[in-house]
Design a protein around this motif. Sequence first.
Motif, PDB file in Angstrom:
ATOM      1  N   MET A   1       0.837  -1.192   0.000  1.00  0.00           N
ATOM      2  CA  MET A   1       0.000   0.000   0.000  1.00  0.00           C
ATOM      3  C   MET A   1       0.877   1.249   0.000  1.00  0.00           C
ATOM      4  O   MET A   1       1.074   1.898   1.012  1.00  0.00           O
ATOM      5  CB  MET A   1      -0.940   0.009   1.207  1.00  0.00           C
ATOM      6  N   THR A   2       1.458   1.554  -1.150  1.00  0.00           N
ATOM      7  CA  THR A   2       2.322   2.728  -1.249  1.00  0.00           C
ATOM      8  C   THR A   2       1.986   3.525  -2.505  1.00  0.00           C
ATOM      9  O   THR A   2       2.867   3.951  -3.240  1.00  0.00           O
ATOM     10  CB  THR A   2       3.803   2.319  -1.267  1.00  0.00           C
ATOM     11  N   ARG A   3       0.705   3.690  -2.750  1.00  0.00           N
ATOM     12  CA  ARG A   3       0.274   4.375  -3.968  1.00  0.00           C
ATOM     13  C   ARG A   3       0.600   5.862  -3.960  1.00  0.00           C
ATOM     14  O   ARG A   3       0.579   6.511  -5.002  1.00  0.00           O
ATOM     15  CB  ARG A   3      -1.228   4.165  -4.182  1.00  0.00           C
ATOM     16  N   LEU A   4       0.908   6.411  -2.785  1.00  0.00           N
ATOM     17  CA  LEU A   4       1.224   7.840  -2.695  1.00  0.00           C
ATOM     18  C   LEU A   4       2.671   8.064  -2.270  1.00  0.00           C
ATOM     19  O   LEU A   4       3.026   9.153  -1.806  1.00  0.00           O
ATOM     20  CB  LEU A   4       0.266   8.526  -1.718  1.00  0.00           C
ATOM     21  N   SER A   5       3.494   7.067  -2.437  1.00  0.00           N
ATOM     22  CA  SER A   5       4.894   7.165  -2.034  1.00  0.00           C
ATOM     23  C   SER A   5       5.591   8.296  -2.768  1.00  0.00           C
ATOM     24  O   SER A   5       5.422   8.484  -3.982  1.00  0.00           O
ATOM     25  CB  SER A   5       5.601   5.846  -2.328  1.00  0.00           C
ATOM     26  N   GLY A   6       6.371   9.067  -2.025  1.00  0.00           N
ATOM     27  CA  GLY A   6       7.120  10.167  -2.609  1.00  0.00           C
ATOM     28  C   GLY A   6       6.335  11.447  -2.750  1.00  0.00           C
ATOM     29  O   GLY A   6       6.870  12.448  -3.252  1.00  0.00           O
ATOM     30  N   LYS A   7       5.076  11.462  -2.317  1.00  0.00           N
ATOM     31  CA  LYS A   7       4.243  12.658  -2.447  1.00  0.00           C
ATOM     32  C   LYS A   7       4.003  13.295  -1.083  1.00  0.00           C
ATOM     33  O   LYS A   7       4.045  12.628  -0.051  1.00  0.00           O
ATOM     34  CB  LYS A   7       2.911  12.301  -3.106  1.00  0.00           C
ATOM     35  N   THR A   8       3.735  14.576  -1.108  1.00  0.00           N
ATOM     36  CA  THR A   8       3.400  15.309   0.115  1.00  0.00           C
ATOM     37  C   THR A   8       1.954  15.765   0.040  1.00  0.00           C
ATOM     38  O   THR A   8       1.531  16.357  -0.957  1.00  0.00           O
ATOM     39  CB  THR A   8       4.308  16.543   0.282  1.00  0.00           C
ATOM     40  N   ALA A   9       1.209  15.474   1.099  1.00  0.00           N
ATOM     41  CA  ALA A   9      -0.203  15.839   1.165  1.00  0.00           C
ATOM     42  C   ALA A   9      -0.438  16.810   2.312  1.00  0.00           C
ATOM     43  O   ALA A   9       0.143  16.665   3.395  1.00  0.00           O
ATOM     44  CB  ALA A   9      -1.064  14.597   1.353  1.00  0.00           C
ATOM     45  N   VAL A  10      -1.300  17.773   2.072  1.00  0.00           N
ATOM     46  CA  VAL A  10      -1.747  18.708   3.099  1.00  0.00           C
ATOM     47  C   VAL A  10      -3.241  18.470   3.306  1.00  0.00           C
ATOM     48  O   VAL A  10      -4.004  18.502   2.335  1.00  0.00           O
ATOM     49  CB  VAL A  10      -1.502  20.174   2.687  1.00  0.00           C
ATOM     50  N   VAL A  11      -3.645  18.233   4.545  1.00  0.00           N
ATOM     51  CA  VAL A  11      -5.056  17.972   4.854  1.00  0.00           C
ATOM     52  C   VAL A  11      -5.519  18.984   5.889  1.00  0.00           C
ATOM     53  O   VAL A  11      -5.064  18.949   7.044  1.00  0.00           O
ATOM     54  CB  VAL A  11      -5.275  16.541   5.385  1.00  0.00           C
ATOM     55  N   THR A  12      -6.411  19.893   5.501  1.00  0.00           N
ATOM     56  CA  THR A  12      -6.961  20.823   6.488  1.00  0.00           C
ATOM     57  C   THR A  12      -8.117  20.148   7.220  1.00  0.00           C
ATOM     58  O   THR A  12      -8.749  19.228   6.701  1.00  0.00           O
ATOM     59  CB  THR A  12      -7.449  22.124   5.832  1.00  0.00           C
ATOM     60  N   GLY A  13      -8.365  20.606   8.431  1.00  0.00           N
ATOM     61  CA  GLY A  13      -9.344  19.919   9.267  1.00  0.00           C
ATOM     62  C   GLY A  13      -8.893  18.490   9.529  1.00  0.00           C
ATOM     63  O   GLY A  13      -9.713  17.579   9.654  1.00  0.00           O
ATOM     64  N   GLY A  14      -7.584  18.303   9.620  1.00  0.00           N
ATOM     65  CA  GLY A  14      -7.022  16.956   9.642  1.00  0.00           C
ATOM     66  C   GLY A  14      -6.780  16.363  11.010  1.00  0.00           C
ATOM     67  O   GLY A  14      -6.195  15.283  11.100  1.00  0.00           O
ATOM     68  N   THR A  15      -7.202  17.032  12.081  1.00  0.00           N
ATOM     69  CA  THR A  15      -6.912  16.506  13.412  1.00  0.00           C
ATOM     70  C   THR A  15      -8.032  15.651  13.984  1.00  0.00           C
ATOM     71  O   THR A  15      -7.876  15.071  15.057  1.00  0.00           O
ATOM     72  CB  THR A  15      -6.643  17.654  14.409  1.00  0.00           C
ATOM     73  N   ARG A  16      -9.151  15.578  13.262  1.00  0.00           N
ATOM     74  CA  ARG A  16     -10.278  14.810  13.806  1.00  0.00           C
ATOM     75  C   ARG A  16     -11.198  14.358  12.668  1.00  0.00           C
ATOM     76  O   ARG A  16     -11.095  14.823  11.530  1.00  0.00           O
ATOM     77  CB  ARG A  16     -11.086  15.658  14.801  1.00  0.00           C
ATOM     78  N   GLY A  17     -12.103  13.437  12.988  1.00  0.00           N
ATOM     79  CA  GLY A  17     -13.146  13.024  12.057  1.00  0.00           C
ATOM     80  C   GLY A  17     -12.613  12.480  10.745  1.00  0.00           C
ATOM     81  O   GLY A  17     -11.590  11.802  10.679  1.00  0.00           O
ATOM     82  N   ILE A  18     -13.330  12.781   9.666  1.00  0.00           N
ATOM     83  CA  ILE A  18     -12.959  12.287   8.348  1.00  0.00           C
ATOM     84  C   ILE A  18     -11.580  12.800   7.936  1.00  0.00           C
ATOM     85  O   ILE A  18     -10.793  12.082   7.314  1.00  0.00           O
ATOM     86  CB  ILE A  18     -14.020  12.689   7.309  1.00  0.00           C
ATOM     87  N   GLY A  19     -11.256  14.036   8.303  1.00  0.00           N
ATOM     88  CA  GLY A  19      -9.957  14.593   7.938  1.00  0.00           C
ATOM     89  C   GLY A  19      -8.806  13.760   8.458  1.00  0.00           C
ATOM     90  O   GLY A  19      -7.834  13.498   7.743  1.00  0.00           O
TER      91      GLY A  19
END
Length: 246
Positions: free
Chosen positions: A1-19
Amino acid sequence: MTRLSGKTAVVTGGTRGIGWRLARRFLEEGADVVVASRDRGNWRPEPVAGGARVTFHPVDVRDPASAQDLMSAAADRFGTVDIVVANAGVSRPGAVEKLAPAHWAEVIDTNVTGVFNCAQAAIPHLRLSTEGRLITVSSVLGSRFAPGAAAYGASKAAVEAFTKVLAVEVAADGITANCLSPGFIDEGMGVQLRQNEAVWEKFRTKLASGRMGRGDEVASAAVFLAGDDSSYVNGHVLEVNGGLFW
């Protein structure tokens, strides 16, 4: 499961719930992740296999400067920004006649202007990526209507329209913009809905699958939109609702 290897993601609202579900799945898929929110809350970094890294950065998406600082900090920390999920959102239920103007403004400022601020701040960074992905987050209430959901529903409908326009504008830069639209999910606001027996009884019978969705099911859809398999998917609203009939 490394389909996003080498990429950087930013997730807002990322500390809880769906985020947070999305952020965790991105980590499991090999991405480096910046988890962003107005406050850290109970969030703590967890060990992640595969060498992926995760960090927290504060952001108030209502503030353009804060959104720009977030994207710059992500690029400085991990060298690139490849995936941005504009997930931060609030809900202030209330009938139109009685809805406080301040609550209306809070929802629109966070859910609509916040998405605009994040997208505007992200585009210059995503343009430098080989496969930039911008994912907004809507809701079942963006296309279906319920009493008391004027502010939230209007904001999510706006997000869907905004995403379609954005997709046309950034396609030439190799960026895709798509919208993830969860149905009734057993996370965050969905938990509150299920706990309100009177309200939940009205919606429960509308689920063809007979159950609420799981956060990991939404996360799987997000990985698709964030990865290589969605390279020719642009301007799309992807509903994850188990077959909702309304």
